[in-house]
Write an enzyme that holds these catalytic residues in place. Structure first.
Site, short mmCIF file in Angstrom:
data_model
loop_
_atom_site.label_atom_id
_atom_site.label_comp_id
_atom_site.label_asym_id
_atom_site.label_seq_id
_atom_site.Cartn_x
_atom_site.Cartn_y
_atom_site.Cartn_z
N CYS A 183 6.54 -4.08 16.74
CA CYS A 183 6.24 -2.83 17.71
C CYS A 183 4.68 -3.28 18.28
O CYS A 183 3.88 -3.39 17.27
CB CYS A 183 6.41 -1.53 17.13
N GLY A 208 6.95 -2.00 6.98
CA GLY A 208 8.24 -2.37 6.51
C GLY A 208 9.45 -1.55 7.30
O GLY A 208 9.00 -0.34 7.92
N GLU A 209 10.36 -2.02 7.72
CA GLU A 209 11.69 -1.21 8.38
C GLU A 209 12.58 -0.84 7.37
O GLU A 209 13.49 -1.90 6.86
CB GLU A 209 12.10 -2.18 9.46
N CYS A 257 3.99 8.33 0.80
CA CYS A 257 4.19 7.56 1.97
C CYS A 257 4.56 6.08 1.27
O CYS A 257 3.57 5.47 1.15
CB CYS A 257 3.42 7.51 3.05
N SER A 287 12.62 6.58 7.98
CA SER A 287 11.85 6.62 9.46
C SER A 287 12.71 4.97 9.66
O SER A 287 11.96 4.29 8.90
CB SER A 287 10.45 6.76 9.48
N CYS A 306 6.53 -6.89 8.10
CA CYS A 306 7.58 -6.22 8.86
C CYS A 306 7.67 -7.25 10.31
O CYS A 306 7.14 -7.62 10.74
CB CYS A 306 7.28 -4.69 9.65
N ASN A 318 -3.18 6.35 15.88
CA ASN A 318 -4.35 5.80 15.03
C ASN A 318 -4.79 4.65 15.61
O ASN A 318 -4.42 3.73 15.59
CB ASN A 318 -4.11 5.74 13.58
N CYS A 353 -0.68 6.47 9.60
CA CYS A 353 0.53 5.83 9.70
C CYS A 353 0.37 4.62 10.62
O CYS A 353 -0.52 4.65 11.69
CB CYS A 353 1.51 6.65 10.51
N GLU A 356 0.74 -1.23 0.13
CA GLU A 356 -0.04 0.03 0.09
C GLU A 356 1.00 1.19 0.13
O GLU A 356 2.12 1.23 0.38
CB GLU A 356 -1.16 -0.09 1.23
N SER A 383 12.10 6.46 15.26
CA SER A 383 10.76 5.97 16.12
C SER A 383 11.07 5.91 17.29
O SER A 383 11.87 5.02 17.68
CB SER A 383 9.90 5.08 15.48
N LEU A 384 10.95 7.21 18.11
CA LEU A 384 11.32 6.89 19.82
C LEU A 384 10.21 6.19 20.68
O LEU A 384 10.44 5.05 21.32
CB LEU A 384 11.85 8.15 20.19
N HIS A 385 9.22 7.02 20.83
CA HIS A 385 8.19 6.41 21.60
C HIS A 385 8.02 6.32 22.71
O HIS A 385 6.95 6.10 23.32
CB HIS A 385 7.47 5.44 20.66
N CYS A 392 1.57 -1.38 16.66
CA CYS A 392 1.61 -1.05 15.24
C CYS A 392 1.15 -2.18 14.50
O CYS A 392 1.31 -3.37 14.66
CB CYS A 392 3.22 -0.91 14.80
N1 SAH Z 1 9.67 0.85 10.58
C1 SAH Z 1 9.85 2.40 10.37
C2 SAH Z 1 8.81 3.06 9.59
C3 SAH Z 1 7.30 2.60 9.49
S1 SAH Z 1 6.15 3.21 10.72
C4 SAH Z 1 9.81 2.86 11.96
O1 SAH Z 1 9.58 2.37 12.77
O2 SAH Z 1 10.06 3.96 12.02
C5 SAH Z 1 6.03 5.10 10.48
C6 SAH Z 1 5.56 5.44 11.99
O3 SAH Z 1 4.29 5.14 12.38
C7 SAH Z 1 6.53 4.74 12.95
O4 SAH Z 1 6.93 6.00 14.11
C8 SAH Z 1 5.56 4.00 13.75
O5 SAH Z 1 5.98 3.74 15.05
C9 SAH Z 1 4.29 4.81 13.89
N2 SAH Z 1 2.96 4.05 14.14
C10 SAH Z 1 2.63 2.67 13.93
N3 SAH Z 1 1.46 2.33 14.22
C11 SAH Z 1 1.16 3.49 14.54
C12 SAH Z 1 -0.23 3.80 14.86
N4 SAH Z 1 -1.40 3.02 14.83
N5 SAH Z 1 -0.67 5.09 14.94
C13 SAH Z 1 0.45 6.09 14.78
N6 SAH Z 1 1.62 5.79 14.40
C14 SAH Z 1 1.96 4.72 14.32
#
Ligand code: SAH
Length: 335
Positions: free
Chosen positions: A111, A154-155, A100, A186, A107, A285, A327, A87, A209-211, A114
């Protein structure tokens, strides 16, 4: 070979390799990307060259199997040559059209919040398939591509070479010419690859992606943190920013009651210190998972607390939630 997966340098090497003038690479790029020539026979080459490039190269863009559009976002479901699906999302931003793109089918990073990770990685995409997503968007919506987020499924750094090639191809002046500062890769934080990326001759932007502001929480949310803890990730990000002079974006998805307290904001600010980072707060989301989004007020307070402590922070604009294209939500419902 798919033409769209070849950087200008690799295409030059190809021409040299078949004993032809490598300058033909520039002519192909110019004709295909700028003059919209769609057939390799449409070039003014000697018969021998035309026959050879038609045998060796193809112009292959993934097939559009579904198209959805809503407001300023749109999504395409694309079928790859082996029947896998990916997609791609178009976001009409203030500065222009941003695509995007996905880098893998599925993947493996796992996480927990995700949705992309629900489908284990089936394979990497090649550079031509990543490029094909941008081209499919440009064609389907008759639009110019002004920016690219490598933030789909994907990463990217688990598929480093293809992503590095893609960055070269999409930003090539003779090609789509998307400025490198408008292309952002990212990663969840695969540290050795962040150094490799920083050492590319002209890398694009970097987002991480720190989170979470501490290892205990981050390891719970992102298993990769057990291999590469926060300090190593941020040291690598700092190396990138010093090496390139560019600010690194740290993404921080706001998970209600999980990582969004004032204490977390304080910890995060201390972690950043005076480094050249910028925090992008992403409203979560909702997916099938148990996580829920933070309240808007909580996000605003969190953002204000960061700023008060001298950290540059913004809240990300939400796109495409109604398309299931936000995302982390990209996945092939098709399968
Ligand atoms: N694998 C890479 C890029 C893909 S995801 C990464 O981890 O950065 C792009 C971003 O969306 C990442 O920061 C991911 O953690 C975040 N993400 C994943 N699920 C999400 C969700 N449900 N709502 C908002 N952001 C999300």
């Amino acid at each position: 070979m798919n033409f769209y997966g070849l950087s200008l340098n690799k295409l030059r090497d190809y021409f040299s390799g078949i004993g032809e003038n490598p300058a033909k690479a520039g002519l192909l790029y110019d004709g295909i990307y700028k003059k919209n020539i769609t057939d390799l026979r449409g070039f003014d080459f000697a018969e021998r060259v035309t026959r050879r490039i038609c045998a060796d190269l193809e112009l292959s863009i993934p097939k559009v199997v579904e198209k959805r559009e809503s407001g300023s976002a749109a999504k395409l479901l694309l079928e790859l040559s082996d029947g896998e699906f990916v997609e791609t999302v178009l976001m009409r931003q203030r500065f222009g059209n941003c695509v995007c793109v996905s880098t893998q089918v599925g993947c493996n990073m796992g996480c927990v919040f995700c949705q992309s990770g629900l489908m284990k990685k089936r394979r990497d995409l090649d550079a031509g398939e990543i490029m094909g997503q941008a081209l499919a968007i440009a064609k389907e919506f008759s639009c110019k591509i002004d920016g690219v987020s490598v933030m789909g499924i994907g990463e990217p750094f688990d598929n480093f070479d293809a992503v590095a090639d893609f960055c070269e191809i999409v930003s090539e002046d003779k090609g789509l010419a998307v400025p490198k500062r408008r292309v952002t890769v990212s990663t969840c934080g695969i540290v050795p690859k962040i150094y490799d990326y920083a050492r590319l001759s002209r890398p694009c932007n970097l987002a991480i992606s720190l989170h979470a502001p501490n290892d205990e929480l981050r390891s719970r949310l992102m298993p990769i943190n057990k291999r590469f803890p926060i300090k190593e990730v941020l040291d690598a990000a700092e190396f990138f920013s010093k090496n390139t002079g560019r600010r690194v974006t740290l993404e921080y998805v706001m998970l209600g009651g999980v990582n969004d307290s004032p204490e977390h904001a304080g910890q995060l600010a201390r972690l950043i210190g005076g480094r050249n980072f910028y925090i992008n707060l992403i409203p979560y989301n909702s997916t099938d998972s148990d996580f829920k989004k933070s309240e808007p007020q909580t996000i605003s307070d969190f953002c204000a607390a960061l700023k008060k402590n001298g950290v540059v922070a913004t809240k990300r604009r939400e796109f495409g939630a109604d398309l299931n294209a936000a995302c982390g939500q990209l996945r092939s419902n098709h399968i």
